[in-house]
Scaffold this motif. Structure first.
Motif, short mmCIF file in Angstrom:
data_model
loop_
_atom_site.label_atom_id
_atom_site.label_comp_id
_atom_site.label_asym_id
_atom_site.label_seq_id
_atom_site.Cartn_x
_atom_site.Cartn_y
_atom_site.Cartn_z
N PHE A 99 -13.54 7.43 35.31
CA PHE A 99 -13.60 8.10 36.60
C PHE A 99 -14.77 7.53 37.41
O PHE A 99 -15.87 7.37 36.89
CB PHE A 99 -13.76 9.60 36.42
N VAL A 100 -14.51 7.25 38.70
CA VAL A 100 -15.52 6.60 39.53
C VAL A 100 -15.92 7.42 40.75
O VAL A 100 -16.86 7.06 41.46
CB VAL A 100 -15.03 5.21 40.01
N GLN A 101 -15.18 8.51 41.02
CA GLN A 101 -15.47 9.29 42.23
C GLN A 101 -15.11 10.75 41.98
O GLN A 101 -14.08 11.05 41.38
CB GLN A 101 -14.66 8.74 43.41
N ASP A 102 -15.97 11.66 42.43
CA ASP A 102 -15.70 13.10 42.40
C ASP A 102 -15.55 13.60 43.83
O ASP A 102 -16.38 13.29 44.69
CB ASP A 102 -16.84 13.87 41.72
N ASN A 103 -14.52 14.41 44.09
CA ASN A 103 -14.27 14.96 45.42
C ASN A 103 -14.23 16.48 45.37
O ASN A 103 -13.86 17.07 44.35
CB ASN A 103 -12.93 14.44 45.97
N SER B 196 -4.81 31.73 47.87
CA SER B 196 -5.83 32.76 48.05
C SER B 196 -6.41 32.67 49.46
O SER B 196 -6.04 31.79 50.24
CB SER B 196 -6.93 32.60 47.00
N GLU B 197 -7.33 33.57 49.79
CA GLU B 197 -7.95 33.55 51.11
C GLU B 197 -8.60 32.20 51.40
O GLU B 197 -8.59 31.71 52.52
CB GLU B 197 -8.98 34.68 51.24
N SER B 198 -9.17 31.61 50.38
CA SER B 198 -9.71 30.26 50.45
C SER B 198 -9.74 29.70 49.04
O SER B 198 -9.61 30.45 48.06
CB SER B 198 -11.12 30.24 51.07
N ALA B 199 -9.88 28.40 48.94
CA ALA B 199 -9.96 27.77 47.62
C ALA B 199 -10.85 26.54 47.69
O ALA B 199 -10.80 25.79 48.67
CB ALA B 199 -8.57 27.38 47.12
N GLU B 200 -11.64 26.38 46.66
CA GLU B 200 -12.45 25.17 46.52
C GLU B 200 -11.85 24.35 45.39
O GLU B 200 -11.68 24.84 44.27
CB GLU B 200 -13.91 25.51 46.28
N PHE B 201 -11.55 23.10 45.72
CA PHE B 201 -10.73 22.22 44.87
C PHE B 201 -11.58 21.01 44.51
O PHE B 201 -12.12 20.33 45.38
CB PHE B 201 -9.50 21.82 45.68
N LEU B 202 -11.69 20.73 43.21
CA LEU B 202 -12.47 19.60 42.72
C LEU B 202 -11.55 18.62 42.01
O LEU B 202 -10.64 19.03 41.29
CB LEU B 202 -13.55 20.05 41.73
#
Length: 200
Positions: free
Chosen positions: A45-49, A124-130
């Motif tokens: 893996f070379v990048q985290d978003n 959901s009302e909001s979501a944080e996605f990694l």
């Protein structure tokens, strides 16, 4: 960590062993050795978003025709319905899709290998996605397939029209998309795909 096989080869759902008490919890979100043992793939893996989306936002279906990315995806706040579509032309499951609910509560992850189109919708009302990627984002190579293409028939768990970017509104129909003509090959630390446009 345990891997759950899906109907598409090489596409796995991961469940973590979570240690929790009244102070909180701890779990190992990634272990390179265990990942290789469970998938049979040695990836780098070379990048985290990290993205944040409000309810009803739909992102996808995205992929790169050159320098294709494998993605290990998870949610740390809220819940999404995550979808991967097999666009490897020579695959026995070409054109098929898998959808899974990922949430901060279930702590599941989805491994989406190179050679797939990927997208999700926020439930959901909001979501944080990694997500971790095996190659860098290359906007010149990025493509989008229409999220609601009837040929794919993705059963998105939504009743209202989703919020979609201008780029995704003009995504290609599946019949007009560029597909990977053979399995994705690795050369050094970079991933290259052989691709072509096919009419179905």
């Amino acid at each position: 960590m345990r891997a759950i096989a899906t109907k598409i080869a090489d596409l796995f759902i991961f469940e973590q062993r979570v240690f929790g008490d009244d102070r909180g919890f701890f779990f190992e979100s990634f272990n390179e050795k265990k990942f290789a043992e469970l998938t049979g793939k040695d990836v780098k893996f070379v990048q985290d978003n990290h993205s944040r989306s409000m309810r009803g936002v739909l992102r996808g279906l995205h992929y790169q025709v050159q320098r294709p990315q494998g993605k290990l995806v998870r949610v740390v706040e809220g819940e999404v319905f995550d979808v991967a579509v097999d666009i490897r032309k020579n695959s026995a499951t070409f054109g098929q899709w898998v959808g899974v609910n990922l949430s901060a509560q279930n702590k599941r992850q989805l491994w989406v290998p190179a050679g797939f189109a990927h997208g999700f919708v926020t439930l959901s009302e909001s979501a944080e996605f990694l997500y971790k990627t095996t190659d860098y984002w290359m906007p010149e190579f990025e493509r989008s397939i229409l999220w609601n293409d009837p040929q794919l028939g993705i059963d998105w768990p939504i009743t209202d029209v989703p919020l979609v970017s201008e780029k995704d509104k003009v995504g290609k129909k599946f019949v007009d998309a560029e597909f990977f003509a053979s399995s994705v090959e690795s050369v050094g630390n970079f991933r290259f795909g052989k691709f072509a446009k096919y009419m179905i």
